[in-house]
Design a protein around this motif. Sequence first.
Motif, mmCIF file in Angstrom:
data_model
loop_
_atom_site.group_PDB
_atom_site.id
_atom_site.type_symbol
_atom_site.label_atom_id
_atom_site.label_comp_id
_atom_site.label_asym_id
_atom_site.label_seq_id
_atom_site.Cartn_x
_atom_site.Cartn_y
_atom_site.Cartn_z
ATOM 1 N N VAL A 73 0.847 -1.197 0.000
ATOM 2 C CA VAL A 73 0.000 0.000 0.000
ATOM 3 C C VAL A 73 0.883 1.248 0.000
ATOM 4 O O VAL A 73 0.583 2.243 -0.677
ATOM 5 C CB VAL A 73 -0.945 -0.007 1.217
ATOM 6 C CG1 VAL A 73 -1.821 1.244 1.217
ATOM 7 C CG2 VAL A 73 -1.827 -1.245 1.191
ATOM 8 N N MET A 74 1.990 1.212 0.751
ATOM 9 C CA MET A 74 2.935 2.329 0.725
ATOM 10 C C MET A 74 3.429 2.595 -0.690
ATOM 11 O O MET A 74 3.566 3.749 -1.113
ATOM 12 C CB MET A 74 4.152 2.034 1.621
ATOM 13 C CG MET A 74 3.948 2.265 3.099
ATOM 14 S SD MET A 74 5.473 1.873 4.017
ATOM 15 C CE MET A 74 6.556 3.175 3.406
ATOM 16 N N LEU A 75 3.719 1.538 -1.411
ATOM 17 C CA LEU A 75 4.189 1.661 -2.789
ATOM 18 C C LEU A 75 3.168 2.397 -3.643
ATOM 19 O O LEU A 75 3.495 3.346 -4.374
ATOM 20 C CB LEU A 75 4.457 0.259 -3.345
ATOM 21 C CG LEU A 75 4.840 0.112 -4.809
ATOM 22 C CD1 LEU A 75 6.094 0.886 -5.130
ATOM 23 C CD2 LEU A 75 5.031 -1.370 -5.133
ATOM 24 N N ALA A 76 1.904 2.011 -3.514
ATOM 25 C CA ALA A 76 0.849 2.640 -4.322
ATOM 26 C C ALA A 76 0.618 4.092 -3.917
ATOM 27 O O ALA A 76 0.564 4.985 -4.775
ATOM 28 C CB ALA A 76 -0.442 1.832 -4.193
ATOM 29 N N VAL A 77 0.502 4.347 -2.610
ATOM 30 C CA VAL A 77 0.225 5.727 -2.189
ATOM 31 C C VAL A 77 1.454 6.614 -2.361
ATOM 32 O O VAL A 77 1.336 7.827 -2.562
ATOM 33 C CB VAL A 77 -0.287 5.785 -0.730
ATOM 34 C CG1 VAL A 77 -1.556 4.979 -0.563
ATOM 35 C CG2 VAL A 77 0.771 5.340 0.256
ATOM 36 N N GLY A 81 1.117 9.912 -4.311
ATOM 37 C CA GLY A 81 1.508 11.157 -3.649
ATOM 38 C C GLY A 81 2.514 11.949 -4.465
ATOM 39 O O GLY A 81 2.438 13.183 -4.535
ATOM 40 N N TRP A 82 3.458 11.247 -5.104
ATOM 41 C CA TRP A 82 4.442 11.925 -5.946
ATOM 42 C C TRP A 82 3.762 12.587 -7.145
ATOM 43 O O TRP A 82 4.057 13.729 -7.496
ATOM 44 C CB TRP A 82 5.498 10.922 -6.399
ATOM 45 C CG TRP A 82 6.437 11.411 -7.452
ATOM 46 C CD1 TRP A 82 6.620 10.906 -8.696
ATOM 47 C CD2 TRP A 82 7.345 12.525 -7.356
ATOM 48 N NE1 TRP A 82 7.577 11.606 -9.389
ATOM 49 C CE2 TRP A 82 8.037 12.612 -8.580
ATOM 50 C CE3 TRP A 82 7.640 13.440 -6.360
ATOM 51 C CZ2 TRP A 82 9.003 13.594 -8.837
ATOM 52 C CZ3 TRP A 82 8.595 14.414 -6.611
ATOM 53 C CH2 TRP A 82 9.260 14.482 -7.825
ATOM 54 N N ILE A 83 2.809 11.881 -7.743
ATOM 55 C CA ILE A 83 2.057 12.467 -8.861
ATOM 56 C C ILE A 83 1.329 13.725 -8.398
ATOM 57 O O ILE A 83 1.373 14.779 -9.042
ATOM 58 C CB ILE A 83 1.061 11.440 -9.444
ATOM 59 C CG1 ILE A 83 1.822 10.287 -10.107
ATOM 60 C CG2 ILE A 83 0.120 12.104 -10.448
ATOM 61 C CD1 ILE A 83 0.932 9.110 -10.491
ATOM 62 N N GLY A 84 0.658 13.621 -7.235
ATOM 63 C CA GLY A 84 -0.071 14.774 -6.713
ATOM 64 C C GLY A 84 0.844 15.945 -6.399
ATOM 65 O O GLY A 84 0.512 17.107 -6.682
ATOM 66 N N ALA A 200 4.390 2.731 -13.929
ATOM 67 C CA ALA A 200 3.782 3.162 -15.193
ATOM 68 C C ALA A 200 2.959 4.430 -14.990
ATOM 69 O O ALA A 200 3.022 5.377 -15.798
ATOM 70 C CB ALA A 200 2.906 2.043 -15.755
ATOM 71 N N ALA A 201 2.190 4.477 -13.900
ATOM 72 C CA ALA A 201 1.387 5.673 -13.614
ATOM 73 C C ALA A 201 2.258 6.875 -13.342
ATOM 74 O O ALA A 201 1.976 7.992 -13.800
ATOM 75 C CB ALA A 201 0.471 5.395 -12.418
ATOM 76 N N ALA A 207 4.326 15.191 -13.385
ATOM 77 C CA ALA A 207 4.824 16.295 -14.228
ATOM 78 C C ALA A 207 5.671 17.252 -13.401
ATOM 79 O O ALA A 207 5.320 18.421 -13.231
ATOM 80 C CB ALA A 207 3.649 17.021 -14.869
ATOM 81 N N PRO A 208 6.812 16.776 -12.866
ATOM 82 C CA PRO A 208 7.670 17.696 -12.106
ATOM 83 C C PRO A 208 8.234 18.778 -13.016
ATOM 84 O O PRO A 208 8.603 18.507 -14.162
ATOM 85 C CB PRO A 208 8.783 16.777 -11.579
ATOM 86 C CG PRO A 208 8.801 15.616 -12.523
ATOM 87 C CD PRO A 208 7.391 15.428 -12.977
#
Length: 791
Positions: A73-77, A81-84, A200-201, A207-208
Amino acid sequence: MQSLIPLFLIAGAGVGVEIALTRFFAVASWSEYGYWVISIAMTGFAVSGVVMVLGRQVFLRHARWLLPLLPIVMLAVGGAGWIGATLNGFNPLELQNPITAEAQLWNIALYYAALFPFFFLAGLAVSLNFVVHADQVGRVYGYDLLGAGTGAVLALALMFVLHPFVLIPALLPLLAVAAMISGGTPWRIGAVVVLVATEAAVFALAAPRVNEFKPIYAPLNVPDSRVVAEVLSPRGVYQLLDNFTERLDVDVSNNASTMGVPAPPRSFGLYRDGSRIAALPMEPPSAAHAPAELDAAAYALLDAPRVLVLGGGGGFRATEALELGASHVTVIEPEPVLRGALRHGLGPSPALAADDRVTISAAHPLTAEGQYDLVDFAGDFLGADDQNRNVYTAEALAGFLERLSPGGIISIPVGIRELPVYAVRVLATARQALRLAGVAEPARHVAVIRSAWNLRVLISRDAFDDARVERLAAFAEERSFDLSYAPGLPVQGREIWNDLPPVSLESNTVEQGGEAQDAVAREAEQVLAGTPPQDAFDRSPVTADRPWLSPLVRLPSLGAALARIEILPQQEIGLLVNVAVLAQAVVLALVVSLLPLAARGSLRVPFGVLGRALIYFPALGLGFLLIEIAFIEHAALLLGDRTSGFALVLTTMLIFSGIGAMWAGQVVAHGRALRLAVLVAVGCAAAALFGVRAGVLAALDWPWALRAVLLVVALAPISLALGFPFPLGLDRFQKEGVGLLPWAWALNGAFSVVATPLANLLGHGAGLSWLLVAAIVCYAGAALAWPKERP
């Protein structure tokens, strides 16, 4: 042993991601906002402990499948979180405008929303391991610290080969490996699937970008702009730009054309993390413009001087010194990329041409030997590297005064385009330096000359006589510069060429009138006499214990600063960020501290034990971080780089504290071991309090590897000792009630959140020594709070 390897990997991923996020803020925004990352991370750890207190039995019943699930779950969030974070439209400039600030406050909240879940789950995984392995808390804490130290090293090593914008995707696989080790085949398959989907996501949606307010943004986006060289390192992302806007940035007189002096040449622009740090030559540097520079003022008072130049600027400053009549120039460039450019060039920018009159010295500015007629700080020296601020201290200037020959001068540049009071603080520092050098009347040894944007403080070994003042006045008059202060020069009745109105936080407007003003001239005489004005700005000298020229806003004037935040430069915002983070941290700490009153039934311990725990674990959280931050500042000077200092101190303290924690798990006499560990820690901190500065100065010219070894050897004993109190305390307090274990983890995390902004405010306001004093008090308090042994 294998059951704790996933914890090792989770801790490594957590700290690695934390470091990577601070680098993201430094490149995309400003490094000051990296404090939010620390705040978010420690808040997540603290809240996880609170949740574990309330649901300990539920988590314990389901621990078998929670242990492999949490890293997945940490991996997914973490990916989400990085995307956000990269899609967040935060703009610090709008934060300084009351009209647009509300939207930016929401953006800050969105950062917390995006990043908090990852660190909350990391804290939950650690606290669950403490609960599951309650009989071996020393080993658990040791694996946690060793993993965190390894994660820090990995993140910093990756910075040599990866841009900060791709660091987090590179660190996320650690979590997949942790899940694979924790569970069977289904968990391994699930970990691989989630890892592939998350990566992949991330690469599709994240978009940094560099925010448009960063200095590099405009030149990077003009037509035909090119990045002609790039260097990646933990120190920063270096980019050498070629475009029509880049030019040697020096303060040249408006009268240059009538003097027959050409404009400064075109150049490359060297940027680190989006901020311009130097101009590098496109061809062997030309200095025909030098006679019209503000920086030439000191040369007008000296004949064929032997010059020590601090900051080479790609060779421009040495060439200018020769053009201005220097007989010999010794160049010291502490910034390693700029030093490499001087010696070997950078990309298409050539190295400084060999010249018998120029020596490139490998010495540190604080230990340079020899006698000079002029110590000349380059105009971009202070901004080229964070550690150059240590050369602006009163002790450093006093040392340069000792190296001056009779009649010698120190020439110090200060930018005044944003706040003139920066120059006033340099004057206070000059006065203190002269007093340290034994000068009875400092005001007779200082002169100030300026343009509209920049200023030079000239400090003379001998008092300025009338002849020198007249020469300096003639130099200023010919170039339309202003002589703001010189001994015997009247403050009133002089023509002012460059208007410089004073800036005040007590007034709603910048003072402007019908006549031109000189804000520095108003205050110079008072400051040099030792009676500076008292208002919202700090005019105390910059010292070795407080080596920061900014921020200048006094904490009691915080309200006035917030009311007029739109006029404050970027250097002052770090103070406001620290205060905001501290306020939030104090609220969190109070919530976590008061939890037992609401959930005392879960803890099942007497109030007296709760009170001792409420002293013991916060004291450890505060004390450890205070010592760590104090040593980071000293290590940054020792190694010449804050990033290297941070990395080595963090890694050394985590690894040796982890070893100490594992050792503590084998100790039977807990009370005696605690007292011995605290005695060692306090003794080492006290020794550092009195000896660290001298030790650092003595080693500054050693090879980097030897300095790094010295730092590790110096930190090992105190770090080993600091590893004992937390696991010993966990083991001792859980005997009073097993519910105290996750609450102790929460307390430690909550007060660690408090420690970081508190240490920064205390260091800037009172000095680095006070961090060690406060840490000594914390550990002494922890020892006193140790519960009485049961009969």
